[in-house]
Scaffold this motif. Sequence first.
Motif, mmCIF file in Angstrom:
data_model
loop_
_atom_site.group_PDB
_atom_site.id
_atom_site.type_symbol
_atom_site.label_atom_id
_atom_site.label_comp_id
_atom_site.label_asym_id
_atom_site.label_seq_id
_atom_site.Cartn_x
_atom_site.Cartn_y
_atom_site.Cartn_z
ATOM 1 N N ILE A 122 0.897 -1.065 0.084
ATOM 2 C CA ILE A 122 -0.115 -0.115 -0.209
ATOM 3 C C ILE A 122 0.888 1.505 -0.109
ATOM 4 C CG2 ILE A 122 -1.572 1.301 1.256
ATOM 5 C CD1 ILE A 122 -2.935 -1.281 2.225
ATOM 6 N N ASP A 123 1.959 1.340 0.669
ATOM 7 C CA ASP A 123 2.857 2.339 0.822
ATOM 8 C C ASP A 123 3.645 2.624 -0.750
ATOM 9 O OD1 ASP A 123 2.345 2.884 3.445
ATOM 10 O OD2 ASP A 123 4.034 1.731 4.156
ATOM 11 N N ALA A 124 3.367 1.604 -1.444
ATOM 12 C CA ALA A 124 4.212 1.686 -2.875
ATOM 13 C C ALA A 124 3.322 2.358 -3.879
ATOM 14 C CB ALA A 124 4.522 0.191 -3.367
ATOM 15 N N VAL A 125 2.222 2.739 -3.378
ATOM 16 C CA VAL A 125 1.351 3.651 -4.130
ATOM 17 C C VAL A 125 1.806 5.091 -4.555
ATOM 18 C CG1 VAL A 125 -0.811 4.459 -4.570
ATOM 19 C CG2 VAL A 125 -0.857 2.167 -3.696
ATOM 20 N N ASP A 126 2.045 5.378 -5.583
ATOM 21 C CA ASP A 126 2.541 7.020 -6.029
ATOM 22 C C ASP A 126 1.295 7.733 -5.881
ATOM 23 O OD1 ASP A 126 3.559 8.977 -6.886
ATOM 24 O OD2 ASP A 126 4.255 8.173 -8.819
ATOM 25 N N LEU A 127 1.136 8.402 -4.843
ATOM 26 C CA LEU A 127 0.061 9.528 -4.485
ATOM 27 C C LEU A 127 -0.008 10.499 -5.520
ATOM 28 C CD1 LEU A 127 -0.476 8.828 -0.655
ATOM 29 C CD2 LEU A 127 -1.710 7.808 -2.615
ATOM 30 N N SER A 128 1.143 10.919 -5.970
ATOM 31 C CA SER A 128 1.655 11.915 -6.942
ATOM 32 C C SER A 128 0.689 11.863 -8.290
ATOM 33 C CB SER A 128 2.715 12.307 -7.219
ATOM 34 O OG SER A 128 3.330 11.388 -7.829
ATOM 35 N N ARG A 129 0.546 10.675 -8.680
ATOM 36 C CA ARG A 129 -0.147 10.264 -10.024
ATOM 37 C C ARG A 129 -1.837 10.398 -9.813
ATOM 38 N NH1 ARG A 129 2.822 7.567 -13.516
ATOM 39 N NH2 ARG A 129 1.097 6.727 -14.474
ATOM 40 N N PRO A 130 -2.492 10.675 -10.886
ATOM 41 C CA PRO A 130 -3.887 10.948 -10.850
ATOM 42 C C PRO A 130 -4.635 9.823 -10.115
ATOM 43 C CG PRO A 130 -2.937 11.615 -12.835
ATOM 44 C CD PRO A 130 -1.772 10.944 -12.424
ATOM 45 N N GLN A 131 -4.415 8.662 -10.311
ATOM 46 C CA GLN A 131 -5.075 7.588 -10.032
ATOM 47 C C GLN A 131 -4.474 7.100 -8.484
ATOM 48 O OE1 GLN A 131 -7.980 7.052 -11.388
ATOM 49 N NE2 GLN A 131 -7.386 8.683 -12.797
ATOM 50 N N GLY A 132 -3.418 7.796 -7.906
ATOM 51 C CA GLY A 132 -3.119 7.098 -6.779
ATOM 52 C C GLY A 132 -3.733 7.071 -5.611
ATOM 53 N N GLU A 133 -4.854 8.047 -5.345
ATOM 54 C CA GLU A 133 -5.576 7.846 -4.393
ATOM 55 C C GLU A 133 -6.798 6.698 -4.453
ATOM 56 O OE1 GLU A 133 -5.562 9.303 -1.254
ATOM 57 O OE2 GLU A 133 -4.082 11.188 -1.739
ATOM 58 N N ARG A 134 -7.190 6.572 -5.830
ATOM 59 C CA ARG A 134 -7.904 5.653 -6.054
ATOM 60 C C ARG A 134 -7.213 4.274 -5.791
ATOM 61 N NH1 ARG A 134 -8.759 4.005 -11.873
ATOM 62 N NH2 ARG A 134 -6.696 3.236 -11.249
ATOM 63 N N ASN A 135 -6.078 4.115 -6.203
ATOM 64 C CA ASN A 135 -5.451 2.852 -6.353
ATOM 65 C C ASN A 135 -5.261 2.499 -4.568
ATOM 66 O OD1 ASN A 135 -5.525 2.712 -8.966
ATOM 67 N ND2 ASN A 135 -3.194 3.366 -9.052
ATOM 68 N N ARG A 136 -4.816 3.277 -3.808
ATOM 69 C CA ARG A 136 -4.685 3.213 -2.423
ATOM 70 C C ARG A 136 -5.935 2.795 -1.695
ATOM 71 N NH1 ARG A 136 -2.226 7.653 1.805
ATOM 72 N NH2 ARG A 136 -4.137 8.771 0.789
ATOM 73 N N ALA A 137 -7.113 3.540 -1.993
ATOM 74 C CA ALA A 137 -8.195 3.109 -1.471
ATOM 75 C C ALA A 137 -8.920 1.730 -1.987
ATOM 76 C CB ALA A 137 -9.490 4.116 -2.051
ATOM 77 N N ILE A 138 -8.556 1.308 -3.361
ATOM 78 C CA ILE A 138 -8.809 -0.184 -3.593
ATOM 79 C C ILE A 138 -8.129 -1.283 -2.668
ATOM 80 C CG2 ILE A 138 -8.727 -1.595 -5.636
ATOM 81 C CD1 ILE A 138 -9.143 0.544 -7.391
ATOM 82 N N TYR A 188 -9.563 6.383 3.741
ATOM 83 C CA TYR A 188 -8.690 6.460 2.166
ATOM 84 C C TYR A 188 -9.974 6.380 1.304
ATOM 85 C CZ TYR A 188 -4.495 5.825 4.286
ATOM 86 O OH TYR A 188 -3.103 6.094 5.143
ATOM 87 N N ILE A 189 -11.061 5.881 1.596
ATOM 88 C CA ILE A 189 -12.370 5.818 0.686
ATOM 89 C C ILE A 189 -12.972 7.310 0.765
ATOM 90 C CG2 ILE A 189 -14.413 4.984 0.011
ATOM 91 C CD1 ILE A 189 -13.813 2.284 1.055
ATOM 92 N N GLN A 195 -12.341 13.961 -2.745
ATOM 93 C CA GLN A 195 -11.239 14.896 -3.315
ATOM 94 C C GLN A 195 -10.930 14.512 -4.701
ATOM 95 O OE1 GLN A 195 -7.797 15.178 -0.580
ATOM 96 N NE2 GLN A 195 -8.946 15.212 1.208
ATOM 97 N N ILE A 196 -11.296 13.293 -5.080
ATOM 98 C CA ILE A 196 -10.567 12.833 -6.320
ATOM 99 C C ILE A 196 -12.156 12.633 -7.427
ATOM 100 C CG2 ILE A 196 -9.456 11.165 -7.899
ATOM 101 C CD1 ILE A 196 -7.922 13.119 -5.901
ATOM 102 N N ARG A 197 -12.836 11.725 -6.878
ATOM 103 C CA ARG A 197 -13.849 11.302 -7.576
ATOM 104 C C ARG A 197 -14.977 12.594 -7.877
ATOM 105 N NH1 ARG A 197 -18.685 9.593 -8.279
ATOM 106 N NH2 ARG A 197 -19.119 7.680 -9.494
ATOM 107 N N ILE A 198 -14.955 13.477 -7.048
ATOM 108 C CA ILE A 198 -16.132 14.250 -7.335
ATOM 109 C C ILE A 198 -15.882 15.216 -8.401
ATOM 110 C CG2 ILE A 198 -14.926 16.053 -5.733
ATOM 111 C CD1 ILE A 198 -17.687 16.701 -4.598
#
Length: 298
Positions: A122-138, A188-189, A195-198
């Motif tokens: 989970i820490d390997a997720v790159d939160l600077s990328r557009p889909q980062g927050e989504r991937n971490r939440a998944i 995280y969801i 912040q992202i999906r909206i």
Amino acid sequence: MNWQNSLIDYKLFLKIERGLSENTVVNYGLDISKLIKWIDEHSVEASPISITKEQLQDFIYTYAKELTASSQARLISGLKGYFEYLVFEDYRKDNPTDLIEAPKVGRKLPDTLSEDEVNRIIDAVDLSRPQGERNRAILETLYGCGLRVSEVLNLKLSDLFFDEGYILVTGKGDKQRFVPIAPITQKYIEIYRDQIRIHEAPKPEFKNILFLNRRGAQLTRAMIFTLVKQHTQKAGIKKKISPHTFRHSFATHLLQNGADLRAIQQMLGHESITTTEVYMHVDRSHLADVLNTFHPRK
């Protein structure tokens, strides 16, 4: 009765009468399709009503001899279910597979991750990328709630009951269950949702789906598998990991930390406690602690 019509009726029975999921119905249908193909290729004179045990044994021997024991057992199980249906509907008076034995298959213990390995992925997720927050939440949802891939894909905004601390999950056969959600998973969801999906523009038919791709559509199973594989490699973990590994790890870690097996069964959505009991074989180290804690002669 011909083979194709009986197969169509059987699949409708599985879907409507037994309430099985589309994927399960397709898999059962494939077993019968293999038999139909073999009959055509070998010019076998047999209908669903007249086929004999000996003919079925010939099919299993010629078609399944190259398969692993588990695949052979799966095929025979599929045939048994089909002929049980024909008996149930009074098309046949006997089930020709009754005396056909499947090979003995040992129960395969599920692969699991340690708590540290889950955190590293989970820490390997790159939160600077557009889909980062989504991937971490998944990833958090796969592990934090112990969901199947299909359950994560179909999770809806209207299924989130965060005030009560639960999410509504639609599992196999469209059976629904409430699953408790941990504060960190909920956090995280909410970050992704608020912040992202909206700011995304979902397609009309996917407006209520929680996790979306860049085009505003529902994610696919392949995308989730790719996501897990990429982040596992990025975390430097050499194990063969799939999304289901997070579900296995969820159950194993709960059991290791003292959770009740029945509670784990309900959260996973297992119909039978026998299915959940496989996790008893993954780590028995806690059993002595249970004995020493609860037995009156400790």
